[in-house]
Scaffold this active site. Structure first.
Site, PDB file in Angstrom:
ATOM      1  N   CYS A 134     -44.064  12.490  50.910  1.00  0.00           N
ATOM      2  CA  CYS A 134     -44.810  13.745  51.055  1.00  0.00           C
ATOM      3  C   CYS A 134     -45.496  14.134  49.748  1.00  0.00           C
ATOM      4  CB  CYS A 134     -43.862  14.847  51.509  1.00  0.00           C
ATOM      5  SG  CYS A 134     -44.636  16.469  51.557  1.00  0.00           S
ATOM      6  N   CYS A 137     -45.372  17.822  48.877  1.00  0.00           N
ATOM      7  CA  CYS A 137     -44.089  18.307  48.352  1.00  0.00           C
ATOM      8  C   CYS A 137     -43.877  17.863  46.913  1.00  0.00           C
ATOM      9  CB  CYS A 137     -42.924  17.755  49.175  1.00  0.00           C
ATOM     10  SG  CYS A 137     -43.174  17.766  50.940  1.00  0.00           S
ATOM     11  N   ASP A 138     -44.264  16.627  46.581  1.00  0.00           N
ATOM     12  CA  ASP A 138     -43.829  16.036  45.315  1.00  0.00           C
ATOM     13  C   ASP A 138     -44.942  15.692  44.325  1.00  0.00           C
ATOM     14  OD1 ASP A 138     -41.233  16.127  46.305  1.00  0.00           O
ATOM     15  OD2 ASP A 138     -41.463  14.204  47.330  1.00  0.00           O
TER      16      ASP A 138
END
Ligand code: NAP
Length: 318
Positions: A134, A137-138
């Site tokens: 993701c 997300c990261d």
């Protein structure tokens, strides 16, 4: 006996919330279980540019908040729980979470899909230590770093473009020369000076440094079989999705990949159980199509419940 609901909806992506909006407006007083990822996959994406009605685009999480608000406005009861046990063997159907047992005359399944992984040992071992599925997300963990994106679909193109906000260089690794991604997404990635390409290459292994974080990958040329090492700080896997049908796939007809099979709209192989969104659609998999099938599932459930209420009880039949 616990209360029997008209409709329980399991899953809270665009399909589930749209089913809830329609079911609530049909006065079916739906109860919607959000599951482990409230809002679904759109909450881990960035700009949604192709959902009609948002000419300037909208952030995925914001859009899902609006879906939720609209479902609640018409009286949907929303529960922040995951249903992890389903019994479709008799009606009313029984569903269980860690917090209770729930019964419903009709169930709409909209549990969506999750990121597919390659299955390499080091992929799971290094997840969170340089491996991710993701970018949203990261991505921010990789400022001025060099990262790889694995895959040749729209997700890979989108993630690669997004990652260039942080990383100094993003290399797309794809096992072929042709792309499954739409032309506009490929063109956008090609025009991005921070994006490099490793085509006809498969990811063979991911290597960690002494600090336990990703330091390099082994790439295998899919034409020659030659293996080479490429230094990198991060690996983003973007190779598609698998349907979240594991809790009930032994009770419903599914295809060889686990997608729920639907007939005549959104009817599953069990009467009274309906499926919508990415759980049953491995072809289009868009927010707008998921919402469309969510609407269909609510209408199918409403009509089916209506038919049941007019059905002659078995014991009075000749
Ligand atoms: P996808 O279209 O199924 O593409 C998956 C990619 O991963 C393919 O290039 C595939 O290679 C590769 N792949 C699969 N298994 C692999 C493996 N074991 N090893 C190496 N490579 C592997 O999945 P997606 O990109 O997640 O897209 C899913 C759907 O969401 C699509 O309908 C897409 O249009 C949609 N989507 C849309 C947007 C947008 O419009 N903004 C953004 C993201 C996703 P092959 O091609 O060789 O099979």
């Amino acid at each position: 006996m616990s209360e029997v609901h008209d409709v329980i909806i399991v899953g809270s992506g665009p399909a589930g919330y749209t089913a809830a909006i329609y079911a609530a407006r049909a006065n079916l007083k739906p109860v919607l279980f959000q599951g482990m990822q409230p809002g679904g996959q759109l909450t881990i994406t960035t700009d949604v540019e192709n959902f009609p009605g948002y000419p300037k685009g909208i952030m995925g999480p914001e859009m899902m908040e609006e879906f939720k608000e609209q479902a609640e406005r018409f009286g949907t009861e929303i529960k922040f729980e995951e249903i992890n046990e389903f019994d479709f063997s008799k009606r009313p159907f029984t569903l269980k979470s860690d917090f209770g047992e729930f019964k419903a005359n009709a169930v709409i399944l909209s549990t969506g899909a999750s990121a597919r992984l390659l299955g390499l040992e080091n992929e799971s071992k290094l997840m969170g230590h340089g491996v991710s599925a993701c970018a949203t997300c990261d991505g921010a963990f990789f400022p001025d770093k060099e990262v790889l994106v694995i895959g040749g679909g729209d997700s890979a193109m989108e993630e690669a473009n997004y990652l260039t906000r942080f990383a100094s260089k993003v290399t797309i690794v794809h096992r072929r020369e042709e792309f499954r991604a739409s032309n506009i997404m490929v063109d956008r990635a090609k025009a991005n000076p921070k994006i490099a390409w490793e085509l006809n290459k498969g990811l063979d292994d991911i290597l960690a440094g002494d600090d336990g974080k990703v330091r390099a990958v082994m790439l295998k040329d899919t034409k020659t079989g030659e293996v080479s090492e490429l230094a990198t700080d991060g690996v983003f896997i973007a190779i598609g999705h698998v349907p979240n049908s594991h809790y009930f796939k032994d009770q419903l007809e599914t295809d060889e990949n686990g997608y729920v099979v639907v007939n005549n709209g959104t009817h599953t192989s069990v009467e009274g159980v309906f499926a919508c969104g990415d759980l049953m659609d491995h072809v289009y998999r868009q927010a707008i199509t998921a919402a469309g099938t969510g609407c269909m599932a609510a209408i199918d459930a409403e009509r089916w419940l209506e038919e049941q209420s007019h059905a002659v009880p078995a014991e009075t039949q000749a």
